[in-house]
Motif scaffolding. Structure first.
Motif, PDB file in Angstrom:
ATOM      1  N   THR A  84       0.824  -1.202   0.000  1.00 61.23           N
ATOM      2  CA  THR A  84       0.000   0.000   0.000  1.00 61.23           C
ATOM      3  C   THR A  84       0.861   1.255   0.000  1.00 61.23           C
ATOM      4  OG1 THR A  84      -1.667  -1.235   1.237  1.00 61.23           O
ATOM      5  CG2 THR A  84      -1.915   1.143   1.152  1.00 61.23           C
ATOM      6  N   GLN A  87       2.048   2.143  -3.359  1.00 57.68           N
ATOM      7  CA  GLN A  87       1.057   2.769  -4.225  1.00 57.68           C
ATOM      8  C   GLN A  87       1.111   4.293  -4.169  1.00 57.68           C
ATOM      9  OE1 GLN A  87      -2.628   0.870  -2.861  1.00 57.68           O
ATOM     10  NE2 GLN A  87      -2.748  -0.176  -4.833  1.00 57.68           N
ATOM     11  N   SER A 124      -1.632   5.345  -6.858  1.00 55.14           N
ATOM     12  CA  SER A 124      -2.854   5.769  -6.201  1.00 55.14           C
ATOM     13  C   SER A 124      -3.348   7.085  -6.776  1.00 55.14           C
ATOM     14  CB  SER A 124      -2.617   5.920  -4.694  1.00 55.14           C
ATOM     15  OG  SER A 124      -3.737   6.501  -4.068  1.00 55.14           O
ATOM     16  N   THR A 130      -4.044   7.049   0.717  1.00 57.49           N
ATOM     17  CA  THR A 130      -3.293   5.799   0.667  1.00 57.49           C
ATOM     18  C   THR A 130      -2.301   5.696   1.819  1.00 57.49           C
ATOM     19  OG1 THR A 130      -3.518   5.723  -1.742  1.00 57.49           O
ATOM     20  CG2 THR A 130      -1.766   4.400  -0.772  1.00 57.49           C
ATOM     21  N   GLY A 346      -5.648   2.402  -6.028  1.00 54.92           N
ATOM     22  CA  GLY A 346      -4.931   2.874  -4.852  1.00 54.92           C
ATOM     23  C   GLY A 346      -5.788   2.742  -3.609  1.00 54.92           C
ATOM     24  N   ARG A 347      -5.176   2.264  -2.547  1.00 57.54           N
ATOM     25  CA  ARG A 347      -5.921   2.089  -1.296  1.00 57.54           C
ATOM     26  C   ARG A 347      -6.403   3.450  -0.791  1.00 57.54           C
ATOM     27  NH1 ARG A 347      -9.088  -0.322   1.360  1.00 57.54           N
ATOM     28  NH2 ARG A 347      -8.699  -1.512   3.250  1.00 57.54           N
ATOM     29  N   GLU A 381      -9.328  -1.346  -5.067  1.00 55.06           N
ATOM     30  CA  GLU A 381      -8.263  -0.473  -4.590  1.00 55.06           C
ATOM     31  C   GLU A 381      -6.883  -1.128  -4.631  1.00 55.06           C
ATOM     32  OE1 GLU A 381     -10.636   2.491  -1.536  1.00 55.06           O
ATOM     33  OE2 GLU A 381      -9.351   0.923  -0.708  1.00 55.06           O
TER      34      GLU A 381
END
Length: 596
Positions: A84, A87, A124, A130, A346-347, A381
């Motif tokens: 993450t 990202q 992201s 993110t 993207g988270r 995501e």
């Protein structure tokens, strides 16, 4: 054999136990009480507390010459946190076009008239969000590791579960009191920006679905402790607590939470009914009857709000007919997943990218922060490979931990609570909230610790290992028997490896990210929407989708300039990201004017 010198820096009992258990209880109960852990200060405080608690566990284990063990699932969570974080790192545009062509296309539309695409951009579409999601996942991984390394004794596990039950009772009582004194206000003080919270009672969560998820965890924990209690007074008190907590789930009017509670109680009853019986003992039906009785009492408690609950469930049919309910988001979410299959958007960037993929009769004047299904939200995501691997690993780990656990009522209740959360995630995004995700991570740590305890007990039964708190004298090597070989093999698979330095390095990374978010990190798109709502004095900020994925508020001049500075994928904080990554807010405003 020469005696080892005692480490200088340790944290022996009783001080160590008090500090560690206080930290774990604050994570399990304090985060839900802090408005569900949705605000940035709460997330940062929880990350620092999880790091501190893990360090205390390490110092406590050093007193008995042991390092930190990393359960496999905690390692998976920390790896997801690392992915993450990647990202949010800027990548060359050529590489971004290769792995995320849909994101590049969306960037091109959003940056039309602002000088074209930048040379570098993260995977992201909302790097600020993110980074915050990275911190949340890392916090859960550290909390899981701390619980796994400390709560291997049943007394410690039961105290933590009892703290969750007490926290749930406090939340429920405050909800009943607030229903009279301050309806719709969490903790009777907080005024949500999106309007008053739903439900007959208002928990410490703004979202009633998330409040029902936490109360569901507490209900099943109380039921398991009640079945395991040997003292009649303790059993009665815990059973009454479970009834009160279950009634609280009904009073939130969360349809998903009510159904998930029924699922959890059913799973608990079945697991207790078919659990293995030690040789020489008779199977007792009383333990399996208790969850059934609790279910009947909860149904009787729901009678107090029968009409409201029935009316809430009757709303399902109109939502299905008009395709405007939670299920109506799924086709749009699926198209978003298929458009970004490998790395996702993207988270935390769902809010930013979802408007482009709206289908059917879904209103374009609404803002969608999450997809109302966890199993579609994660692939959207994170991308399909990472999300699918995480989901498969979660299901496999739950089955393995339960099969290796002692199968006592408390461990069975923990497994049932995790199954209920997984069922609730079909129609909600409860695990996106730290107030639910952190207690769930701690439950995972308790279950994995109980599996490890059973393995060590089997080792001691065959003479393989000494008790964990004692040292043994060196003995002549003996040829291992078949039982010892089986126990040793299972022990290597179940306990996790000792990686003290790597765990502490991960804890240092989480701490560093938390300090960065405090000092210099950009806000997320959710923060921008909250600011817009405050400026407009509008409890439910509306946005109008223009073109392909450009969000613009519905024509209010008092905050139009603010939103110009936050043009969809070009939020007002680009200048904090450094030159050459994104244009300035003035160029973003010019881009919107040119597009309109």
């Amino acid at each position: 054999m020469p005696e080892r010198s005692r480490p200088r820096l340790t944290l022996p009992d009783p001080l160590g136990a008090i500090l560690i258990e206080s930290g774990l209880m604050l994570l399990a109960v304090g985060t839900p009480l802090a408005l569900g852990g949705v605000h940035r200060p709460t997330i940062l405080a929880a990350a620092l507390l999880a790091t501190l608690t893990l360090v205390l566990v390490w110092l406590h284990r050093r007193a008995t010459y042991r390092g930190l063990r990393v359960p496999p699932f905690a390692a998976i969570l920390l790896a997801v946190a690392g992915y993450t974080a990647l990202q949010a790192l800027p990548l060359p545009l050529a590489l971004l076009k290769l792995v995320a062509p849909a994101s590049v296309e969306l960037l091109g539309v959003s940056l039309a008239g602002a000088g074209g695409l930048p040379a570098f951009h993260p995977l992201s579409l909302d790097p600020g969000a993110t980074l915050l999601e990275t911190l949340k996942v890392g916090t859960c991984g550290l909390a899981l590791t701390a619980a796994h390394n400390y709560c291997y004794r049943r007394s410690r596990r039961d105290r933590l579960l009892l703290a969750v039950v007490i926290g749930g009772v406090i939340v429920t009582l405050l909800g009943f009191l607030g229903a009279v004194a301050a309806p719709g206000k969490p903790l009777m003080l907080y005024e949500p920006e999106a309007g008053r919270a739903a439900g007959l009672i208002t928990t410490s969560f703004v979202n009633s679905n998330h409040g029902s998820a936490f109360l569901m965890i507490a209900t099943l924990a109380a039921a398991g402790l009640a079945v395991a209690a040997r003292d009649l007074q303790r059993r009665v008190l815990l059973a009454l607590g479970a009834v009160l907590l279950g009634a609280g789930v009904f009073m939130t009017l969360s349809r998903g939470g009510i159904l998930a509670l029924g699922l959890g109680l059913g799973v608990l009853a079945l697991l207790l009914l078919f659990r293995p019986v030690p040789p020489g003992e008779r199977r007792s039906l009383s333990s399996a009857a208790v969850p059934g009785i609790l279910g009947l009492i909860l149904a009787l408690s729901a009678w107090l709000a029968f009409e409201a609950i029935v009316a809430e469930f009757r709303q399902i049919r109109p939502e299905l007919d008009t395709n405007l309910g939670k299920l109506g988001l799924w086709p749009s979410g699926l198209s978003m997943v298929l458009a970004n299959p490998w790395v996702g958007v993207g988270r935390g960037a769902f809010l930013t990218a979802f408007p482009r993929y709206l289908q059917g009769e879904l209103p374009r004047t609404a803002t969608y922060s999450h997809l109302e299904m966890q199993y579609l939200h994660l692939p959207a995501e994170l991308g399909i490979p990472i999300a699918l691997g995480l989901l498969v690993a979660s299901a496999a780990a739950l089955v393995i931990w339960f099969r290796r656990s002692p199968r006592d009522p408390a461990s069975t209740a923990v497994a049932a609570a995790l199954v209920a959360l997984a069922g609730h995630a079909i129609v909600d995004f409860n695990l996106e909230t730290l107030g639910v995700a952190l207690p769930a991570a701690l439950l995972v740590g308790l279950l994995s610790a109980s599996a490890r305890t059973r393995l060590e007990e089997e080792e001691q039964a065959v003479g393989e290992a000494p008790p964990p708190e004692e040292k043994s004298e060196e003995k002549p090597e003996e040829k291992p028997t078949r039982g010892r070989r089986r126990s040793r093999s299972r022990s290597k698979r179940g306990r996790g490896k000792v990686h003290t330095r790597r765990v502490l390095l991960a804890a240092a990374g989480v701490t560093g990210l938390a300090l960065y978010l405090v000092a210099a990190a950009p806000p997320s798109a959710n923060d921008d929407l909250a600011r817009i709502a405050a400026l407009a004095r509008n409890r439910a900020p509306r946005a109008q989708t223009l073109g392909q994925g450009i969000d613009h508020p519905a024509g209010r001049p008092e905050y139009e300039e603010e939103f110009h500075a936050g043009l969809h994928l070009v939020p007002r904080f680009q200048e904090q990201r450094g030159p050459g990554i994104l244009p300035s807010p003035r160029l973003a405003a010019a881009a919107l004017d040119a597009f309109l």
